[in-house]
Design an enzyme around this catalytic site. Structure first.
Site, PDB file in Angstrom:
ATOM      1  N   ARG A  35      10.596 -35.701 -28.627  1.00 59.07           N
ATOM      2  CA  ARG A  35      11.265 -34.510 -27.830  1.00 59.07           C
ATOM      3  C   ARG A  35       9.907 -33.893 -27.271  1.00 59.07           C
ATOM      4  NH1 ARG A  35      16.561 -32.451 -29.021  1.00 59.07           N
ATOM      5  NH2 ARG A  35      17.851 -34.286 -29.543  1.00 59.07           N
ATOM      6  N   ARG A  39      12.915 -27.806 -23.578  1.00 56.87           N
ATOM      7  CA  ARG A  39      12.979 -26.780 -23.297  1.00 56.87           C
ATOM      8  C   ARG A  39      11.770 -25.937 -23.716  1.00 56.87           C
ATOM      9  NH1 ARG A  39      19.068 -26.090 -25.299  1.00 56.87           N
ATOM     10  NH2 ARG A  39      18.126 -27.683 -26.738  1.00 56.87           N
ATOM     11  N   ARG A  48      15.649 -28.175 -14.851  1.00 53.43           N
ATOM     12  CA  ARG A  48      16.726 -28.187 -15.518  1.00 53.43           C
ATOM     13  C   ARG A  48      17.768 -27.371 -14.630  1.00 53.43           C
ATOM     14  NH1 ARG A  48      20.002 -26.009 -19.245  1.00 53.43           N
ATOM     15  NH2 ARG A  48      21.030 -27.355 -20.858  1.00 53.43           N
ATOM     16  N   ASP A  85      18.875 -39.626 -23.318  1.00 57.74           N
ATOM     17  CA  ASP A  85      19.355 -39.187 -24.451  1.00 57.74           C
ATOM     18  C   ASP A  85      20.021 -40.471 -25.105  1.00 57.74           C
ATOM     19  OD1 ASP A  85      20.274 -36.589 -25.906  1.00 57.74           O
ATOM     20  OD2 ASP A  85      21.761 -37.909 -26.223  1.00 57.74           O
ATOM     21  N   TYR A 162      28.615 -39.747 -33.792  1.00 61.44           N
ATOM     22  CA  TYR A 162      28.724 -38.987 -32.887  1.00 61.44           C
ATOM     23  C   TYR A 162      30.202 -39.501 -32.249  1.00 61.44           C
ATOM     24  CZ  TYR A 162      24.445 -36.378 -32.787  1.00 61.44           C
ATOM     25  OH  TYR A 162      23.054 -35.720 -33.335  1.00 61.44           O
TER      26      TYR A 162
HETATM   27  O1  CP3 Z   1      11.503 -37.148 -26.946  1.00 59.26           O
HETATM   28  C1  CP3 Z   1      11.724 -36.984 -25.753  1.00 59.26           C
HETATM   29  O2  CP3 Z   1      11.154 -36.396 -25.059  1.00 59.26           O
HETATM   30  C2  CP3 Z   1      12.824 -37.914 -24.949  1.00 59.26           C
HETATM   31  C3  CP3 Z   1      14.178 -37.489 -24.699  1.00 59.26           C
HETATM   32  C4  CP3 Z   1      15.207 -37.339 -26.032  1.00 59.26           C
HETATM   33  C5  CP3 Z   1      16.172 -36.499 -25.765  1.00 59.26           C
HETATM   34  N1  CP3 Z   1      17.149 -36.909 -26.710  1.00 59.26           N
HETATM   35  C6  CP3 Z   1      16.521 -35.384 -24.752  1.00 59.26           C
HETATM   36  C7  CP3 Z   1      17.370 -34.440 -25.008  1.00 59.26           C
HETATM   37  C8  CP3 Z   1      15.279 -37.962 -26.762  1.00 59.26           C
HETATM   38  C9  CP3 Z   1      14.430 -39.293 -27.501  1.00 59.26           C
HETATM   39  C10 CP3 Z   1      16.654 -37.894 -27.424  1.00 59.26           C
HETATM   40  C11 CP3 Z   1      17.262 -38.386 -28.660  1.00 59.26           C
HETATM   41  C12 CP3 Z   1      18.408 -38.007 -29.245  1.00 59.26           C
HETATM   42  N2  CP3 Z   1      19.567 -37.058 -28.850  1.00 59.26           N
HETATM   43  C13 CP3 Z   1      18.799 -37.947 -30.592  1.00 59.26           C
HETATM   44  C14 CP3 Z   1      17.974 -38.515 -31.795  1.00 59.26           C
HETATM   45  C15 CP3 Z   1      16.663 -37.843 -32.050  1.00 59.26           C
HETATM   46  C16 CP3 Z   1      16.744 -36.618 -32.791  1.00 59.26           C
HETATM   47  O3  CP3 Z   1      16.468 -35.488 -32.244  1.00 59.26           O
HETATM   48  O4  CP3 Z   1      17.296 -37.079 -34.043  1.00 59.26           O
HETATM   49  C17 CP3 Z   1      19.893 -37.267 -31.009  1.00 59.26           C
HETATM   50  C18 CP3 Z   1      20.699 -37.142 -32.430  1.00 59.26           C
HETATM   51  C19 CP3 Z   1      20.523 -36.896 -29.756  1.00 59.26           C
HETATM   52  C20 CP3 Z   1      21.938 -36.018 -29.381  1.00 59.26           C
HETATM   53  C21 CP3 Z   1      21.449 -34.802 -28.619  1.00 59.26           C
HETATM   54  N3  CP3 Z   1      21.229 -34.775 -27.498  1.00 59.26           N
HETATM   55  C22 CP3 Z   1      21.448 -33.560 -29.278  1.00 59.26           C
HETATM   56  C23 CP3 Z   1      21.646 -33.314 -30.881  1.00 59.26           C
HETATM   57  C24 CP3 Z   1      21.054 -32.706 -28.465  1.00 59.26           C
HETATM   58  C25 CP3 Z   1      20.764 -31.073 -28.350  1.00 59.26           C
HETATM   59  C26 CP3 Z   1      21.660 -30.253 -28.065  1.00 59.26           C
HETATM   60  C27 CP3 Z   1      21.138 -29.034 -27.666  1.00 59.26           C
HETATM   61  O5  CP3 Z   1      21.874 -28.068 -26.999  1.00 59.26           O
HETATM   62  O6  CP3 Z   1      20.071 -28.683 -28.328  1.00 59.26           O
HETATM   63  C28 CP3 Z   1      21.023 -33.344 -27.168  1.00 59.26           C
HETATM   64  C29 CP3 Z   1      20.624 -33.006 -25.645  1.00 59.26           C
HETATM   65  C30 CP3 Z   1      19.191 -33.109 -25.500  1.00 59.26           C
HETATM   66  N4  CP3 Z   1      18.576 -34.328 -25.466  1.00 59.26           N
HETATM   67  C31 CP3 Z   1      18.059 -32.159 -24.992  1.00 59.26           C
HETATM   68  C32 CP3 Z   1      16.954 -32.913 -24.687  1.00 59.26           C
HETATM   69  C33 CP3 Z   1      15.911 -32.380 -24.151  1.00 59.26           C
HETATM   70  C34 CP3 Z   1      18.342 -30.736 -24.868  1.00 59.26           C
HETATM   71  C35 CP3 Z   1      19.100 -30.787 -23.522  1.00 59.26           C
HETATM   72  C36 CP3 Z   1      18.826 -29.336 -22.832  1.00 59.26           C
HETATM   73  O7  CP3 Z   1      18.104 -29.212 -21.917  1.00 59.26           O
HETATM   74  O8  CP3 Z   1      19.689 -28.301 -22.933  1.00 59.26           O
END
Ligand code: CP3
Length: 367
Positions: A35, A39, A48, A85, A162
């Site tokens: 990640r 944000r 965003r 994602d 999920y």
């Molecule tokens: O690492 C990186 O920079 C690459 C981007 C990346 C994202 N998600 C961007 C993202 C990666 C590798 C993921 C993987 C992901 N997504 C996982 C596996 C890794 C982990 O963290 O365990 C999982 C379980 C998800 C599912 C998911 N997507 C969740 C739980 C969330 C968070 C929701 C939130 O509101 O915080 C997301 C959304 C997401 N994916 C965000 C980002 C940067 C936040 C989106 C935003 O800007 O609001």
């Protein structure tokens, strides 16, 4: 050269990350952060806001490329990771991904019946997931050989969590009940998801991803017997069936990293899976991981991400501890270690503390 024909590896200016994954000598330990785009960066929040939503940004290859590159402009990271994602795959399978502010990801059509499972098919990578491979080739072009690009997918078990829960969960009661009450249906679901994951990672590699990571974020919530049956079995299938590319091709092989939260009990089995590297969380001692995997795989990890809330001198001390712990279990050598966090970063972390972490890894590991 076409958009989908990446530049050869010889043009790569920083190959520390790929060398460490092959357990070859490096001048310092490579570092990237799960990640790393997100944000906590004001420029991410601006992109965003302009895009309107996370999904609009992820589905636009130019914007996905822009946010992928943002952390690399600030910090001397040794790899880029595709901005996307893990839930793009179930979305492409027709589940209808959406995000509720403050609640995380949700599906409009979660898996609720045998019919829902029977209807699932491997998505067409050239259609439903074209925006992902277009982002990969756009990022490769813009990186211009500065650092390698990592592609990724969720693990079959983590995606199934999920898909069956319909979103995040506290206790995974729906997906665990399905596995316990109707294991045959659970395996049918995991089979089609595994086929999709393999096709998805292969498409990312062909579009230019130089390493591939599988996130088994929720494997650690299973009992050992259920982990082996419902998660590890499918990780092994990916490790065995996923093409890595030709050794003799200019691109070389794209190594596979199996990251799992709570996978510390299974390191020997993961090292025997056929994957090139295993990613671990902060509950694992890196020296112990190196000893138990005996040089079969590279090890990636594993600073507790919460360490980033501490002051830079504490961050530096913990980085030194992780580096030295790995070397102590690896015959005194830092070879075969990729530095990372044990899980993803959070939105309220400080970019200055990230800078301190990256600098500490490079300074304290310099040969
Ligand atoms: O690492 C990186 O920079 C690459 C981007 C990346 C994202 N998600 C961007 C993202 C990666 C590798 C993921 C993987 C992901 N997504 C996982 C596996 C890794 C982990 O963290 O365990 C999982 C379980 C998800 C599912 C998911 N997507 C969740 C739980 C969330 C968070 C929701 C939130 O509101 O915080 C997301 C959304 C997401 N994916 C965000 C980002 C940067 C936040 C989106 C935003 O800007 O609001």
């Amino acid at each position: 050269m076409t958009a989908n024909a990446p530049a050869p590896t010889s043009a790569l200016q920083n190959d520390r990350f790929l060398r460490a994954l092959r357990r070859e000598p490096v001048d310092r330990t490579p570092v990237w952060l799960m990640r790393q785009a997100g944000r906590y960066l004001p420029e991410y929040r601006a992109t965003r806001a302009a895009a309107g939503s996370f999904l609009a940004m992820a589905k636009n290859p130019e914007l996905a490329c822009e946010v992928t590159l943002q952390p690399l402009r600030r910090f001397p990271l040794d790899a880029a990771i595709l901005f996307s994602d893990i839930l793009t795959v179930p979305d492409a399978m027709g589940l209808g991904l959406y995000f509720v502010e403050g609640e995380g990801p949700k599906f409009e059509h979660p898996i609720r019946s045998h019919d829902d499972i029977a209807r699932l098919a491997v998505p067409d990578m050239g259609r439903e997931l074209r925006y992902v491979t277009d982002a990969v080739s756009t990022i490769r072009r813009e990186l211009d050989g500065s650092v390698p690009l990592i592609g990724f997918s969720g693990s079959p078990w983590t995606l199934a969590c999920y898909m069956v829960e319909g979103g995040g969960s506290d206790n995974y009661s729906k997906v665990k009940s399905l596995a316990l009450n109707d294991p045959a249906a659970m395996h049918r679901l995991l089979e089609v998801v595994t086929d999709s994951v393999i096709a998805y990672l292969d498409a990312q590699r062909q579009a230019g991803a130089q390493a591939l990571q599988v996130f088994d974020t929720w494997g650690g919530v299973l009992s050992p017997a259920m982990y082996r049956e419902f998660s590890l079995r499918y990780l092994k299938r990916i490790a065995q069936e996923l093409p890595r590319g030709d050794d003799h091709a200019p691109e070389g092989r794209a190594p596979l990293i199996l990251f799992g939260k709570g996978n510390g009990a299974y390191l020997e089995e993961l090292a025997a899976s056929g994957a090139e590297a295993v990613g671990v969380d902060w509950t694992v001692e890196l020296g112990n991981a190196a000893r138990r995997t005996g040089g079969k795989v590279a090890i990636q990890g594993n600073l507790d991400p919460v360490t980033l809330y501490a002051q830079p001198d504490a961050i530096r001390r913990e980085v030194g501890r992780a580096l030295d712990d790995y070397a102590a279990g690896n015959g005194g050598s830092r070879e075969g270690h990729v530095f990372n966090l044990g899980h993803g970063m959070s939105p309220d972390m400080s970019p200055d503390h990230v800078a301190a972490l990256v600098a500490a890894v490079h300074e304290l590991s310099a040969r």
